[in-house]
Design an enzyme around this catalytic site. Structure first.
Site, PDB file in Angstrom:
ATOM      1  CE  LYS A  57     -31.584 -36.085   8.019  1.00  0.00           C
ATOM      2  NZ  LYS A  57     -31.044 -34.813   8.535  1.00  0.00           N
TER       3      LYS A  57
HETATM    4  C1  LIG Z   1     -29.673 -34.372   8.362  1.00  0.00           C
HETATM    5  C2  LIG Z   1     -29.403 -32.941   8.276  1.00  0.00           C
HETATM    6  C3  LIG Z   1     -28.219 -32.426   7.696  1.00  0.00           C
HETATM    7  C4  LIG Z   1     -27.092 -33.317   7.215  1.00  0.00           C
HETATM    8  O1  LIG Z   1     -27.428 -34.062   6.077  1.00  0.00           O
HETATM    9  P1  LIG Z   1     -26.533 -35.328   5.663  1.00  0.00           P
HETATM   10  O2  LIG Z   1     -27.260 -35.955   4.520  1.00  0.00           O
HETATM   11  O3  LIG Z   1     -26.527 -36.237   6.871  1.00  0.00           O
HETATM   12  O4  LIG Z   1     -25.173 -34.863   5.311  1.00  0.00           O
HETATM   13  C5  LIG Z   1     -28.078 -31.054   7.578  1.00  0.00           C
HETATM   14  N1  LIG Z   1     -29.032 -30.209   8.032  1.00  0.00           N
HETATM   15  C6  LIG Z   1     -30.176 -30.660   8.601  1.00  0.00           C
HETATM   16  C7  LIG Z   1     -31.186 -29.683   9.088  1.00  0.00           C
HETATM   17  C8  LIG Z   1     -30.417 -32.032   8.735  1.00  0.00           C
HETATM   18  O5  LIG Z   1     -31.554 -32.477   9.308  1.00  0.00           O
END
Ligand SMILES: *Cc1c(COP(=O)(O)O)cnc(C)c1O
Length: 459
Positions: free
Chosen positions: A111
């Site tokens: 993210k």
């Molecule tokens: C947010 C997250 C996901 C999922 O991603 P999406 O875009 O919500 O499908 C998977 N793994 C980790 C470590 C995350 O922080």
């Protein structure tokens, strides 16, 4: 670049309003009116770009009218200067599996890649338009940390993060609560993630409050997050292919944001065969692929908590695409979901999804054994979300080359990894101090009015 809503194709929006509003006022998600298409020649030109050059090229195409190419270059440069690897991401091969490691940013999850850039975009847009905003966000762990890291100490903005008290890992919490910045406010809510999310959603729907604090959102439906995630599909593709052969991507999935970025890359002309939706026991998307019926149930708590989600918000964008951009149809399905708790896709629509996607889910038990095997066979520690991506790929065993997105650093989930391997994954040296720093956050009850009052007094 012109944008429309998935629920209304008539009204046109600018990148700026898409960026600042997050969600269209008709409840739909913003989507480009037309997705740029790259020819084979274009792709060959992009093949030798550095990550940052590639990011500037792709991002510019999605925000013409708001940013000049020079501004985008500056934003990209600033956003990735503190990543622990020069090219932002790394690709490593372990046996048949290619791991695309996306966790080299400041808070150790994928993210950061979008969020750091969003922080710089905010600063630029707010300065140019003399605006101030208050960002309000609910988090089940990783989003809040990435958002705080991106927004702390910036001019013209404050950030309020609601996390469910005692329901996230200590490391996840400390990434948020040890940040010392005058514009950051952490709220530990006495409730679960859904309660946090509901309070934030109600604030966005409360027009008086919304205008009073000039609210803005950075949750995973924000289109800007998607575009920054498109870049690494291209970068990784060029790293592991020689010409234009097709490959698969396996993506640990919750809200369908990260994998939807892969779908956009495919639509832009990147030779992707299948996108593999890898889920834990919260397998709503796998069930849709089997039956065409989208029906959220109770959230199950697993060892991959960032995917403990039942309503995959970004799925609405895919619905819009597979109904041939039919906003009336999309609206009808979303209304069905609201009214009867489910919707049913037609056979042709389901076939279109199956043409581009596969899905499997993995139990916690198997996920742990994947973590343990990866350590035994290759000496590598993987976090539980990444392990779901790997385990699902093995289960499906596709013929083409497959890349698994490694979405978090193992040290964010030390207990699970320790149990599976006997090794405690260490935080990167420069982050270890968060474990001993003083934490600062306020506790609030699960009460809409009290949370609003808290924000009103600090905005
Ligand atoms: C947010 C997250 C996901 C999922 O991603 P999406 O875009 O919500 O499908 C998977 N793994 C980790 C470590 C995350 O922080």
């Amino acid at each position: 670049m012109e944008y429309i809503s998935t629920r209304n194709t008539q009204e046109i929006f600018s990148f700026k309003s898409v960026f600042l509003n997050g969600l269209a006022s008709d409840g739909g998600l913003y989507i480009p009116k037309q997705i740029p298409l790259y020819s084979n020649q274009d792709l060959e030109k992009l093949r030798n770009f550095s990550y940052k050059e590639l990011a500037a090229e792709i991002i510019s195409d999605f925000c013409t009218g708001e940013f000049s190419e020079f501004e985008i270059k500056t934003i990209v440069e600033k956003s990735y200067k503190d990543f622990r690897v020069k090219d932002v991401v790394t690709v490593n091969k372990f046996g048949k599996i290619n791991l695309l490691e996306l966790f080299h940013g400041p808070t150790l999850a994928f993210k950061d890649i979008a969020m750091q850039a969003i922080g710089n975009m905010y600063e630029n847009i707010l300065e140019k338009s003399k605006l101030k905003v208050n960002v309000v966000v609910a988090t089940s762990g990783d989003t809040g940390a990435a958002a705080i890291s991106a927004i702390k100490n910036r001019k013209n903005m404050k950030i309020f993060v609601l996390h469910p008290e005692n329901k996230i890992s200590d490391v996840q919490r400390k990434f948020m609560t040890t940040v010392e910045a005058r514009n950051v406010f952490n709220i530990g809510l006495a409730g679960n993630f859904d309660d946090c999310q509901n309070i934030v959603k109600s604030m966005f729907a409360d027009n008086d409050f919304r205008n009073l604090i000039n609210i803005s959102g950075v949750n995973s439906i924000n289109w800007a997050r998607i575009i920054f995630q498109i870049v690494y599909y291209f970068f990784c593709y060029f790293k592991i292919t020689k010409s234009n052969e097709r490959i698969n991507f396996s993506v640990p999935t919750g809200n369908f944001g990260d994998i939807y970025a892969g779908y956009v890359a495919k639509k832009m002309g990147l030779p992707i065969n299948k996108l593999i939706i890898a889920t834990n026991k919260n397998d709503i998307l796998k069930r849709v692929m089997e039956t065409g019926c989208y029906k959220p149930s109770e959230v199950k708590y697993t060892i991959s908590p960032s995917m403990d989600i039942q309503v995959a918000s970004n799925f609405e964008r895919l619905i819009f695409n597979i109904t041939a951009c039919d906003s009336k149809k999309t609206l009808k399905l979303m209304n069905d979901l609201n009214e009867s708790g489910e919707f049913q896709l037609a056979k042709e629509e389901l076939q279109k999804i199956r043409n581009s996607f596969l899905s499997e889910s993995l139990s916690d038990e198997v996920t742990k054994s994947v973590i343990s095997e990866m350590y035994k066979n290759y000496g590598v520690l993987v976090d539980p979300h990444t392990a779901v991506g790997i385990g699902v790929t093995k289960k499906i065993s596709p013929e083409e080359n497959t890349v698994v997105l490694s979405t978090a650093h193992p040290s964010k989930f030390p207990d699970v990894v320790m149990k599976a391997t006997g090794i405690k994954p260490e935080l990167p040296e420069n982050l270890k101090s968060i474990l001993v720093k003083k934490e600062k956050y306020d506790r609030l009850p699960k009460d809409f009015e009290k949370v609003k009052k808290y924000i009103r007094e600090r905005k």
